[in-house]
Structures are given as structure tokens and as C-alpha cells.
Design a protein around this motif. Sequence first.
Motif, PDB file in Angstrom:
ATOM      1  N   VAL A  59       0.978  -1.189   0.032  1.00 33.39           N
ATOM      2  CA  VAL A  59      -0.218  -0.089  -0.114  1.00 33.39           C
ATOM      3  C   VAL A  59       0.953   1.231   0.039  1.00 33.39           C
ATOM      4  O   VAL A  59       1.400   1.813   1.074  1.00 33.39           O
ATOM      5  CB  VAL A  59      -0.941  -0.008   1.201  1.00 33.39           C
ATOM      6  N   PRO A  60       1.355   1.749  -1.409  1.00 28.96           N
ATOM      7  CA  PRO A  60       2.310   3.060  -1.414  1.00 28.96           C
ATOM      8  C   PRO A  60       1.620   4.010  -0.430  1.00 28.96           C
ATOM      9  O   PRO A  60       2.456   4.951   0.251  1.00 28.96           O
ATOM     10  CB  PRO A  60       2.384   3.088  -2.697  1.00 28.96           C
ATOM     11  N   LEU A  61       0.459   4.399  -0.649  1.00 30.55           N
ATOM     12  CA  LEU A  61      -0.115   5.554   0.046  1.00 30.55           C
ATOM     13  C   LEU A  61      -0.072   5.609   1.444  1.00 30.55           C
ATOM     14  O   LEU A  61       0.162   6.611   2.168  1.00 30.55           O
ATOM     15  CB  LEU A  61      -1.620   5.608  -0.188  1.00 30.55           C
ATOM     16  N   LEU A  62      -0.038   4.372   2.147  1.00 23.40           N
ATOM     17  CA  LEU A  62       0.146   4.038   3.575  1.00 23.40           C
ATOM     18  C   LEU A  62       1.572   4.795   4.028  1.00 23.40           C
ATOM     19  O   LEU A  62       1.857   5.350   4.890  1.00 23.40           O
ATOM     20  CB  LEU A  62      -0.051   2.729   4.050  1.00 23.40           C
ATOM     21  N   ARG A  63       2.670   4.156   3.162  1.00 26.80           N
ATOM     22  CA  ARG A  63       3.930   4.219   3.334  1.00 26.80           C
ATOM     23  C   ARG A  63       4.241   5.963   3.184  1.00 26.80           C
ATOM     24  O   ARG A  63       4.923   6.621   4.124  1.00 26.80           O
ATOM     25  CB  ARG A  63       4.910   3.751   2.499  1.00 26.80           C
ATOM     26  N   HIS A  64       3.734   6.256   2.137  1.00 25.91           N
ATOM     27  CA  HIS A  64       3.881   7.823   1.915  1.00 25.91           C
ATOM     28  C   HIS A  64       3.255   8.747   3.016  1.00 25.91           C
ATOM     29  O   HIS A  64       3.822   9.677   3.693  1.00 25.91           O
ATOM     30  CB  HIS A  64       3.126   8.094   0.793  1.00 25.91           C
ATOM     31  N   GLN A 178      -7.679   9.879   6.794  1.00 25.65           N
ATOM     32  CA  GLN A 178      -9.054   9.594   5.827  1.00 25.65           C
ATOM     33  C   GLN A 178      -8.535   9.053   4.507  1.00 25.65           C
ATOM     34  O   GLN A 178      -9.147   8.093   3.992  1.00 25.65           O
ATOM     35  CB  GLN A 178      -9.624  10.862   5.795  1.00 25.65           C
ATOM     36  N   ALA A 179      -7.604   9.443   3.844  1.00 26.40           N
ATOM     37  CA  ALA A 179      -7.179   8.759   2.681  1.00 26.40           C
ATOM     38  C   ALA A 179      -6.630   7.297   2.678  1.00 26.40           C
ATOM     39  O   ALA A 179      -6.978   6.738   1.956  1.00 26.40           O
ATOM     40  CB  ALA A 179      -6.063   9.908   2.221  1.00 26.40           C
ATOM     41  N   VAL A 180      -5.912   7.140   3.747  1.00 32.99           N
ATOM     42  CA  VAL A 180      -5.445   5.698   4.114  1.00 32.99           C
ATOM     43  C   VAL A 180      -6.728   4.829   4.248  1.00 32.99           C
ATOM     44  O   VAL A 180      -6.623   3.653   3.747  1.00 32.99           O
ATOM     45  CB  VAL A 180      -4.339   5.776   5.161  1.00 32.99           C
ATOM     46  N   PHE A 181      -7.622   5.359   5.255  1.00 35.71           N
ATOM     47  CA  PHE A 181      -8.465   4.392   5.384  1.00 35.71           C
ATOM     48  C   PHE A 181      -9.489   4.177   4.091  1.00 35.71           C
ATOM     49  O   PHE A 181      -9.867   3.028   3.774  1.00 35.71           O
ATOM     50  CB  PHE A 181      -9.597   4.945   6.440  1.00 35.71           C
ATOM     51  N   GLU A 182      -9.662   5.150   3.167  1.00 36.22           N
ATOM     52  CA  GLU A 182     -10.563   4.850   1.851  1.00 36.22           C
ATOM     53  C   GLU A 182      -9.702   4.071   0.966  1.00 36.22           C
ATOM     54  O   GLU A 182     -10.249   3.410   0.162  1.00 36.22           O
ATOM     55  CB  GLU A 182     -10.755   6.371   1.206  1.00 36.22           C
ATOM     56  N   SER A 183      -8.331   4.077   1.026  1.00 39.88           N
ATOM     57  CA  SER A 183      -7.717   3.179   0.244  1.00 39.88           C
ATOM     58  C   SER A 183      -7.796   1.874   0.158  1.00 39.88           C
ATOM     59  O   SER A 183      -8.003   1.017  -0.707  1.00 39.88           O
ATOM     60  CB  SER A 183      -5.994   3.529   0.214  1.00 39.88           C
ATOM     61  N   ALA A 187      -9.584  -3.020   5.843  1.00 41.70           N
ATOM     62  CA  ALA A 187      -8.157  -3.198   6.539  1.00 41.70           C
ATOM     63  C   ALA A 187      -8.030  -2.078   7.351  1.00 41.70           C
ATOM     64  O   ALA A 187      -6.852  -1.723   7.729  1.00 41.70           O
ATOM     65  CB  ALA A 187      -7.117  -3.705   5.996  1.00 41.70           C
ATOM     66  N   ARG A 188      -8.959  -1.256   7.766  1.00 41.34           N
ATOM     67  CA  ARG A 188      -8.807   0.132   8.398  1.00 41.34           C
ATOM     68  C   ARG A 188      -8.166   0.068   9.867  1.00 41.34           C
ATOM     69  O   ARG A 188      -7.316   0.875  10.048  1.00 41.34           O
ATOM     70  CB  ARG A 188     -10.310   0.695   8.715  1.00 41.34           C
ATOM     71  N   SER A 189      -8.406  -1.007  10.796  1.00 42.19           N
ATOM     72  CA  SER A 189      -7.833  -1.066  11.801  1.00 42.19           C
ATOM     73  C   SER A 189      -6.377  -1.334  11.679  1.00 42.19           C
ATOM     74  O   SER A 189      -5.487  -0.864  12.214  1.00 42.19           O
ATOM     75  CB  SER A 189      -8.489  -2.157  12.907  1.00 42.19           C
ATOM     76  N   ARG A 190      -5.883  -2.216  10.810  1.00 39.87           N
ATOM     77  CA  ARG A 190      -4.516  -2.582  10.467  1.00 39.87           C
ATOM     78  C   ARG A 190      -3.720  -1.465   9.938  1.00 39.87           C
ATOM     79  O   ARG A 190      -2.689  -1.284  10.125  1.00 39.87           O
ATOM     80  CB  ARG A 190      -4.335  -3.807   9.611  1.00 39.87           C
ATOM     81  N   LEU A 191      -4.399  -0.772   8.885  1.00 38.26           N
ATOM     82  CA  LEU A 191      -3.707   0.383   8.265  1.00 38.26           C
ATOM     83  C   LEU A 191      -3.618   1.317   9.541  1.00 38.26           C
ATOM     84  O   LEU A 191      -2.625   2.266   9.533  1.00 38.26           O
ATOM     85  CB  LEU A 191      -4.672   0.940   7.191  1.00 38.26           C
ATOM     86  N   ASN A 192      -4.456   1.606  10.429  1.00 34.07           N
ATOM     87  CA  ASN A 192      -4.516   2.518  11.426  1.00 34.07           C
ATOM     88  C   ASN A 192      -3.470   2.165  12.488  1.00 34.07           C
ATOM     89  O   ASN A 192      -2.657   3.205  12.979  1.00 34.07           O
ATOM     90  CB  ASN A 192      -5.555   2.765  12.082  1.00 34.07           C
ATOM     91  N   SER A 193      -2.964   0.963  12.718  1.00 34.91           N
ATOM     92  CA  SER A 193      -1.989   0.402  13.647  1.00 34.91           C
ATOM     93  C   SER A 193      -0.698   0.717  12.836  1.00 34.91           C
ATOM     94  O   SER A 193       0.304   1.382  13.774  1.00 34.91           O
ATOM     95  CB  SER A 193      -2.061  -0.994  13.915  1.00 34.91           C
ATOM     96  N   LEU A 194      -0.316   0.676  11.732  1.00 35.38           N
ATOM     97  CA  LEU A 194       0.715   0.882  11.233  1.00 35.38           C
ATOM     98  C   LEU A 194       1.073   2.428  10.820  1.00 35.38           C
ATOM     99  O   LEU A 194       2.132   2.846  11.108  1.00 35.38           O
ATOM    100  CB  LEU A 194       0.916   0.341   9.602  1.00 35.38           C
TER     101      LEU A 194
END
Length: 334
Positions: A59-64, A178-183, A187-194
Amino acid sequence: PLATTLASSGTWKTVFFVSAACMSLAFWAVYRILPLVKPQPHGSYAAFVSAQFLLWHQVPLLRHRALCQGLLFASLSGFWSVVPALLVSDTIGLNPHQMASFTLIAVCGAIAAPLAGRLTDAGRAAAGIRLSLWLSVVAGVIAVSAVVDSSAWRVGLLLAAAALLDFSVTLHLVLSQQAVFESMPEARSRLNSLFMGTFFVGGALGSWAVMEVFSGYGWPAASAVVLALTGAAAAARRRLRSLPAFRGRARQGAGRGLRARLRRGQGAVVAAPARRGAVSPVAPPVHAAPSVERFLGAKLAAWIGALTLLGALGVFVTYAYREGWLGRIGPGGR
């Protein structure tokens, strides 16, 4: 300011007793208001951890957004780690009550949260991200310039830098989350933890680095580190946006594999992808009903932040008048 008042009226233990009472009330309110959710995950803990690494990789958006937010929070944490020591030093000489009033400027972050929601609703989230990064750089420049001999100018510049830095970091945080969750909503919870893990690691490293520089070389060098961190966040955005993977054009096979791994670790929570050619029914627009959460986050916090900001500026002007700082400013400055 409230903690300082409680400590002066009692002992340092009074602050923690009051904090424990407030946390108990908050726990009771959350228990009564929030709905009860009972997830039924399937799979092992090892599968869950491996899915975390897979998310970060694919998920490149998450890293960015996480790296940019980590750099911004590093600058904010470093700034607030050394500013109290600077304010109570002999060069400025604020007492604990005056320094506590100075920290009221941090409520600018509460004003940024509702603005981020409005920008997203208007389709201007990208413009909001750019605005937050540029404001953080401006805050760093103002912090670097707070090396003048006049105590009045120095406190005023630090107030401006603190206001802009708190506002920009909060604005970037809300828009990025908000952008990461919408991607990947499944997997919102896991994205949020990272995302939050990177966020707080950056803050801890920033506090350590800026305090080390401040201890050895003073405020000019420490403020330069704050400016460098904000500039690095702005540069990272421009650099990472130029990468092809940032635009989310990953291989379809990798995307399907990622979602399959998530389904194995989360059970039926993640829906299977639709068949090719299938037409999804269009849901009618849903208008959000009034709720306590919406009122507290979008309205009450903004009003409290704005009123507290005005109060902090009033306290600063009053203190400057009593200390005779206004008389030291030339006619052009006034």
C-alpha cells in the motif's frame, strides 16, 4: 494551565487524582454511548502479523502518508520538548503559570480537524495536504527567526510558530488518515496501527534529537533541526508522489493476494471481490444523522479551540503590557 493551578493549590499528586477521576468519567461515557462490537476473527496471530508487513509493502499511500506524518510529528514533538526550557530560561524568564498560559496556543490543532473534514467533503483534500506541509515549513522558518534580543519578539515568534505547527500537523494527520482508510476500507484497523505506529516513532525520535541538539548547541541549532524536519516532510511528499507505485497502480494479482491474506486472518469481515462484469447497485445518498460524536468532533472542539486561542492571545498581550515589552518595540513594530 489547569494542571499548574491544581498543583499550586495542592500538591503534585492532586493533578494525578483529578486525571484519574476524569478518565473514570470518560470510561463510563464511552461504555454507555459506544455500541458493543464482537468481532469473530479466524486464523492465527502469525497470519495477522504477516498481513501487517504485507500491507506496509503493498500500500504505497500508507507508506507515503505515514512517513510524512512521522516527520511532521517529529518536528512538533521536538519543538514542544525544548520550548518550555527556553521560556523559563534567563533570556525570557516566564514563571510556571505564564508558561502554562503559553501552551494554550496548542488548541489550534482543534480548529484544524473540522477544516480537514470540510476540505475532504469539498474534494480539496490534496490542496489541504499541500497547505499543511507549507504551513509547517513556514512555522519552522518562524522558529528559526526567534533568536532576536527582544523577549517580546521572541515570545511572539514562538507563539506564531507553535500555532502554525500545531495547526498544520493536525490538518495533515486528519487528511492522511482519511485517505489511508479509504484506500482499503476492509483493513482500516490494521492500516491505522501501522500509520499511528510510524507516527509515534517519529515523535519519539524527534523529541530525542531536538533535545540533544538544544542541550549541546542551544536554540538556534534546535530550531534549525525543526525546520529541517518540516522541510523533509514537504520534500518527501514531492519525491514519493513521483514514484509510479504511489498512484496505486499495483499489479492486480498482488492486490488479490493481499485481500486473500486479509480474509484468512480476519474471517468474513472482508467481503470477496465482485465478479467481473457484475454491476453493483447504486445506494441512495445517506445523510448523516446528528450524533454526540459528530457534535463533539466537528462543532464543540472547533469552538473551544477558537475561544481558547483568543484567550491565549489575550493572556500574552496582558503579560507583555505588564512586563513593559510593548514599550521596547519601536513605532514601526507597534
